[in-house]
Design a protein around this motif. Structure first.
Motif, PDB file in Angstrom:
ATOM      1  N   LEU A 103       4.473  -0.418  -0.372  1.00 52.27           N
ATOM      2  CA  LEU A 103       3.618  -1.284  -1.170  1.00 52.27           C
ATOM      3  C   LEU A 103       2.229  -1.242  -0.549  1.00 52.27           C
ATOM      4  CD1 LEU A 103       3.033  -3.505  -3.305  1.00 52.27           C
ATOM      5  CD2 LEU A 103       3.773  -5.187  -1.591  1.00 52.27           C
ATOM      6  N   ILE A 104       1.266  -0.693  -1.282  1.00 50.36           N
ATOM      7  CA  ILE A 104      -0.119  -0.611  -0.801  1.00 50.36           C
ATOM      8  C   ILE A 104      -0.941  -1.643  -1.562  1.00 50.36           C
ATOM      9  CG2 ILE A 104      -2.137   0.863  -0.520  1.00 50.36           C
ATOM     10  CD1 ILE A 104      -0.294   3.282  -0.581  1.00 50.36           C
ATOM     11  N   ILE A 105      -1.478  -2.618  -0.833  1.00 48.42           N
ATOM     12  CA  ILE A 105      -2.256  -3.692  -1.441  1.00 48.42           C
ATOM     13  C   ILE A 105      -3.596  -3.815  -0.726  1.00 48.42           C
ATOM     14  CG2 ILE A 105      -0.349  -5.041  -2.361  1.00 48.42           C
ATOM     15  CD1 ILE A 105      -0.329  -6.662   0.166  1.00 48.42           C
ATOM     16  N   LEU A 111       2.499 -11.769  -3.821  1.00 51.20           N
ATOM     17  CA  LEU A 111       3.038 -10.589  -4.508  1.00 51.20           C
ATOM     18  C   LEU A 111       3.928  -9.788  -3.560  1.00 51.20           C
ATOM     19  CD1 LEU A 111       2.803  -8.712  -7.133  1.00 51.20           C
ATOM     20  CD2 LEU A 111       1.131  -7.436  -5.792  1.00 51.20           C
ATOM     21  N   ALA A 112       3.464  -9.581  -2.328  1.00 51.44           N
ATOM     22  CA  ALA A 112       4.244  -8.824  -1.347  1.00 51.44           C
ATOM     23  C   ALA A 112       5.577  -9.508  -1.074  1.00 51.44           C
ATOM     24  CB  ALA A 112       3.448  -8.665  -0.056  1.00 51.44           C
ATOM     25  N   GLN A 135      -2.055  -2.165   4.138  1.00 47.46           N
ATOM     26  CA  GLN A 135      -3.251  -2.847   3.650  1.00 47.46           C
ATOM     27  C   GLN A 135      -4.406  -1.853   3.581  1.00 47.46           C
ATOM     28  OE1 GLN A 135      -4.200  -7.008   4.887  1.00 47.46           O
ATOM     29  NE2 GLN A 135      -5.943  -6.074   5.910  1.00 47.46           N
ATOM     30  N   SER A 136      -5.013  -1.749   2.392  1.00 43.34           N
ATOM     31  CA  SER A 136      -6.067  -0.747   2.190  1.00 43.34           C
ATOM     32  C   SER A 136      -7.472  -1.302   2.381  1.00 43.34           C
ATOM     33  CB  SER A 136      -5.964  -0.171   0.778  1.00 43.34           C
ATOM     34  OG  SER A 136      -6.331  -1.154  -0.183  1.00 43.34           O
ATOM     35  N   ARG A 193      -9.710   4.696   2.702  1.00 42.31           N
ATOM     36  CA  ARG A 193      -8.469   4.164   3.275  1.00 42.31           C
ATOM     37  C   ARG A 193      -7.312   4.336   2.291  1.00 42.31           C
ATOM     38  NH1 ARG A 193      -4.994   2.944   7.351  1.00 42.31           N
ATOM     39  NH2 ARG A 193      -3.952   0.951   7.017  1.00 42.31           N
ATOM     40  N   GLU A 194      -7.570   4.079   1.013  1.00 44.89           N
ATOM     41  CA  GLU A 194      -6.518   4.269   0.006  1.00 44.89           C
ATOM     42  C   GLU A 194      -6.060   5.724  -0.037  1.00 44.89           C
ATOM     43  OE1 GLU A 194      -7.646   0.653  -3.127  1.00 44.89           O
ATOM     44  OE2 GLU A 194      -8.219   2.712  -3.598  1.00 44.89           O
TER      45      GLU A 194
END
Length: 338
Positions: free
Chosen positions: A65-67, A78-79, A97-98, A104-105
């Motif tokens: 999960l990338i948020i 959400l996480a 975490q981005s 970074r993404e």
């Protein structure tokens, strides 16, 4: 010593193959046998070796999960929902975490850690529709969350930002407010949440025959309590008259409410305030904060189901899908009619 799959099989009095079938949720297992295996796993506190399982099956049971930011209560909640929903399906979640940064993404999406996961839930903030070709080249199954990737090459699940903000503004109009702030505009976001929610605000004003006053469109860069407080403080210093606030997320609404109350403004008598996101804190503020429930549970349910379908191949022949969740206006004390 760490328990092994052999220990589980011995305690449950089944074969190692049967234990493996239960772990992989194969359907054709007698319920009594499945329960014996699950009881043995629980009794031994057994944790499957994901690396070994991945070598055998080609899957690790791990999703990423990338948020953008765990400081933002929306993404933190959400996480939490993703982790609990994934665990119910026997999946583990790796959270990254981005910071909403494009480089970074890209690093997270193409880095070595992505080789460990079966699929990715990705809430993009730095990437945009211009990066569609790049996303198309990523072979790991992926579902996009949020607004930044429109008409992209992957499944996409998001909330109704325009309609939700329109409903929030219409709610304030319905209780007699006419000088309503659009609180949270951010020109740096392009086609992100801020732009979409501003569109919803404008639709509501137009529908009610209320002229838009540019002075009431308030920029808030970075949606945190502190930025909401600072933007509201600057607005009050300018002497702008208003009787309602449509805050583009709950955190900036909370910061703004604190400043308004410090300035002697009564909420809701002097200023009615509504937020967006329905984070848990809104139920316990004084006054409690009216907000838009954007359907976070539905986002997770659909996104995780679609991701699982892509991982197993059951949706391999389907084109990219889009889903918009339902939303609700939650009226609380901050928008009680005069």
């Amino acid at each position: 010593m760490t328990p092994t799959i052999h220990d589980v099989a011995r305690l449950a009095e089944v074969s190692i193959k049967t234990v493996s079938n239960v772990l992989n949720d194969y359907p054709h297992i007698r319920p009594t046998t499945r329960q014996r295996v699950l009881d043995a796993i629980s009794a031994l506190d057994y944790t499957p070796n994901l690396t070994a399982r991945g070598l055998r099956s080609g899957r690790t049971g791990l999703v990423s999960l990338i948020i953008p930011d765990l400081r933002n209560a929306y993404f933190a909640e959400l996480a939490d929902i993703v982790v609990r929903a994934a665990e119910a399906q026997g999946l583990s979640v790796m959270i990254a975490q981005s910071n909403g940064n494009r480089e970074r993404e890209l690093s997270l999406l193409t880095g070595p850690r992505m080789q460990m996961v079966d699929g990715i839930l990705f809430s993009a903030l730095g990437l945009s529709a211009a990066d569609n070709d790049l996303l198309a080249r990523i072979k790991t199954p992926m579902v996009l969350l949020g607004e930044r990737i429109l008409d992209g090459p992957k499944d996409h699940v998001t909330m109704r930002n325009v309609e939700g903000a329109q409903a929030a503004t219409e709610h304030l109009l319905s209780i007699g407010r006419r000088r309503i702030l659009a609180f949270g505009a951010d020109p740096e976001q392009g086609l992100g949440s801020a732009r979409l929610r501003l569109d919803g605000y404008r639709r509501a004003l137009a529908g009610a025959g209320v002229d838009e006053d540019p002075e009431l469109v308030v920029q808030v860069v970075g949606w945190y309590r502190s930025t909401g407080a600072e933007s509201m403080r600057r607005l009050l210093e300018r002497g702008v008259a208003f009787d309602g606030v449509v805050a583009f997320n709950d955190l900036i609404a909370l910061g703004a409410m604190r400043v308004l109350q410090e300035a002697g403004r009564n909420i809701p008598s002097d200023v009615a305030v509504i937020g967006f996101d329905d984070v848990d804190e809104t139920r316990y503020t004084l006054p409690t904060l009216s907000t838009i429930d954007p359907g976070r549970e539905e986002i997770v349910e659909v996104a995780l189901r679609w991701l699982t379908e892509r991982i197993t191949g059951s949706a391999a022949d389907l084109p990219p899908r889009d889903h918009l969740t339902a939303f609700r206006v939650l009226q609380r004390e901050s928008t009680t009619p005069r």
